[in-house]
Design an enzyme around this catalytic site. Structure first.
Site, PDB file in Angstrom:
ATOM      1  N   ARG A   1       0.763  -1.603   0.130  1.00 22.31           N
ATOM      2  CA  ARG A   1       0.261   0.255  -0.286  1.00 22.31           C
ATOM      3  C   ARG A   1       0.805   1.287   0.094  1.00 22.31           C
ATOM      4  O   ARG A   1       0.520   2.573  -0.208  1.00 22.31           O
ATOM      5  CB  ARG A   1      -0.837   0.546   1.101  1.00 22.31           C
ATOM      6  CG  ARG A   1      -1.567   0.839   1.035  1.00 22.31           C
ATOM      7  CD  ARG A   1      -2.724   0.841   0.531  1.00 22.31           C
ATOM      8  NE  ARG A   1      -2.850   1.695  -1.166  1.00 22.31           N
ATOM      9  CZ  ARG A   1      -2.652   1.125  -2.304  1.00 22.31           C
ATOM     10  NH1 ARG A   1      -3.776   0.144  -2.417  1.00 22.31           N
ATOM     11  NH2 ARG A   1      -2.853   2.032  -3.580  1.00 22.31           N
TER      12      ARG A   1
ATOM     13  N   GLU B   1       2.390  39.909  -7.977  1.00 28.17           N
ATOM     14  CA  GLU B   1       0.989  39.125  -8.637  1.00 28.17           C
ATOM     15  C   GLU B   1      -0.141  40.618  -9.071  1.00 28.17           C
ATOM     16  O   GLU B   1       0.127  41.750  -8.520  1.00 28.17           O
ATOM     17  CB  GLU B   1       0.507  38.477  -7.286  1.00 28.17           C
ATOM     18  CG  GLU B   1      -1.363  38.221  -8.164  1.00 28.17           C
ATOM     19  CD  GLU B   1      -1.420  37.504  -6.886  1.00 28.17           C
ATOM     20  OE1 GLU B   1      -1.642  36.523  -6.521  1.00 28.17           O
ATOM     21  OE2 GLU B   1      -2.129  38.064  -5.965  1.00 28.17           O
TER      22      GLU B   1
END
Length: 279
Positions: A99, A196
Site C-alpha cells: 500500500r 501578482e
C-alpha cells in the site's frame, strides 16, 4: 533533478510507520516467514510513470534481500497492461509494503501524467509549465520531482527561494511600489521579485517597479494577450488561476512565458497501478 536518498528514506519511513505501526495483523498471523513470492506492478491506464525507484525503496527498507527488475523507468510512457517492475522476495515483505509503495508511485505518476498533458497541449509555444507551492505537507519534494518527470519546471520550493508579492502582501504593506522598494533594499542580488497583478493598472505599476516576474492572476486570454503587448519583454509573465486542460492551449498562445498550475499537485488524480502476485 535528483533527490537525496536520506530525504526520500525519511518520507518512506514515516509512511511505513504510519501504515504498519508495530504489526500487520493480517500478514504476520497468516503468512509464514519463509514464504517467497514474485509480484509485478501493472499499469491500468496510459500515462507517464514516476517514482519507480521510490516504490522499490519501500520494500528495500523493509527487507534488504528483496530482488527487483525495473522495466519502465521514470519518464517512460506506459500503456494499460504494461508491466512497470517485478519484485521477488519474502511474501510478508511484499504484502506489508504494497500500500505504501503504490500510494507513492500512483500519486507521483498521476502528477507526471497530468504535467505531460499540459506540456503536450502547449507544444509549439514558448510557454513553460510550472507547479506551485500548493503541495501536500511532507511530500513537496516528491511532487515537484514528479512535475519535472512530466516535462514541467518547478516554481519556488519554499518561501526562501524568492520574493513573491501576492495581493495580501501588498494590501498588508499598503503599496506595491513601496513594498518592492523595501524588498530591494534588503534582499541579496540572487533573489528575484515576483508581483501578482489582477488588472492593467497593477501591471503598469509592477513594470515601473522593475519586477523580475509578473503574475497575471485570473486574467482572460484576451487580457493576457494585451498584457504581453504592454510588457514587451520587460519582465517574465506568469499566467495563473482558472487554467484547465480545456483552455491551457489558448493561454499559452497569448505569449505568456509561464503557466503555473496548483492542480498539478494539490488535486491530481492518482495514476492507476496495481500489484499482482504471480500464481
Amino acid at each position: 533533478m535528483s533527490l537525496p536518498q536520506f530525504y526520500i528514506d525519511d518520507i518512506i519511513k514515516r509512511a511505513i510507520t504510519e501504515d504498519i505501526n508495530y504489526v500487520d495483523v493480517t500478514t504476520d498471523y497468516l503468512i509464514s516467514d519463509d514464504a517467497v513470492t514474485t509480484a509485478k506492478y501493472v499499469a491500468k491506464d496510459t500515462g507517464v510513470v514516476a517514482g519507480v525507484d521510490i516504490a522499490v525503496r519501500v520494500y528495500q527498507l523493509l527487507d534488504d534481500s528483496i530482488q527487483y527488475e525495473i522495466l519502465k523507468k521514470d519518464g517512460d510512457t506506459v500503456q494499460k497492461g504494461d508491466i512497470i517492475l517485478t519484485l521477488t522476495g519474502k511474501t510478508k515483505t511484499l504484502l506489508k509494503g504494497e500500500r505504501t509503495s503504490l500510494n507513492l508511485i500512483q500519486h507521483m505518476s498521476g502528477i507526471a501524467t497530468m504535467t505531460n498533458k499540459c506540456v503536450q497541449l502547449t507544444k509549439g509555444t514558448n510557454c513553460t509549465i510550472a507547479d506551485t507551492r500548493k503541495t501536500l505537507p511532507g511530500l513537496r519534494a516528491l511532487q515537484k520531482y514528479a512535475v519535472t518527470v512530466g516535462g514541467g519546471l518547478n516554481h519556488r520550493f519554499n518561501l526562501s527561494d524568492g520574493a513573491m508579492l501576492k495581493d495580501n502582501h501588498i494590501d498588508a504593506y499598503g503599496s506595491m511600489t513601496n513594498a518592492v522598494k523595501a524588498l530591494r533594499e534588503k534582499i541579496g542580488h540572487m533573489v528575484k521579485i515576483e508581483v501578482e497583478t489582477r488588472n492593467f493598472e497593477e501591471l503598469e505599476e509592477a513594470l515601473n517597479c522593475r519586477a523580475d516576474v509578473i503574475m497575471l492572476d485570473n486574467m482572460s486570454p484576451a487580457d493576457m494577450e494585451k498584457a504581453v503587448e504592454i510588457t514587451a519583454g520587460r519582465a517574465k509573465l506568469e499566467a495563473s488561476g482558472n487554467i484547465t486542460l480545456e483552455n491551457i492551449a489558448e493561454v499559452a498562445q497569448t505569449g505568456v512565458d509561464i503557466i503555473s498550475l496548483g492542480a498539478l499537485t494539490h488535486s491530481v488524480k492518482a495514476f492507476d497501478i496495481s500489484m499482482k502476485i504471480a500464481l
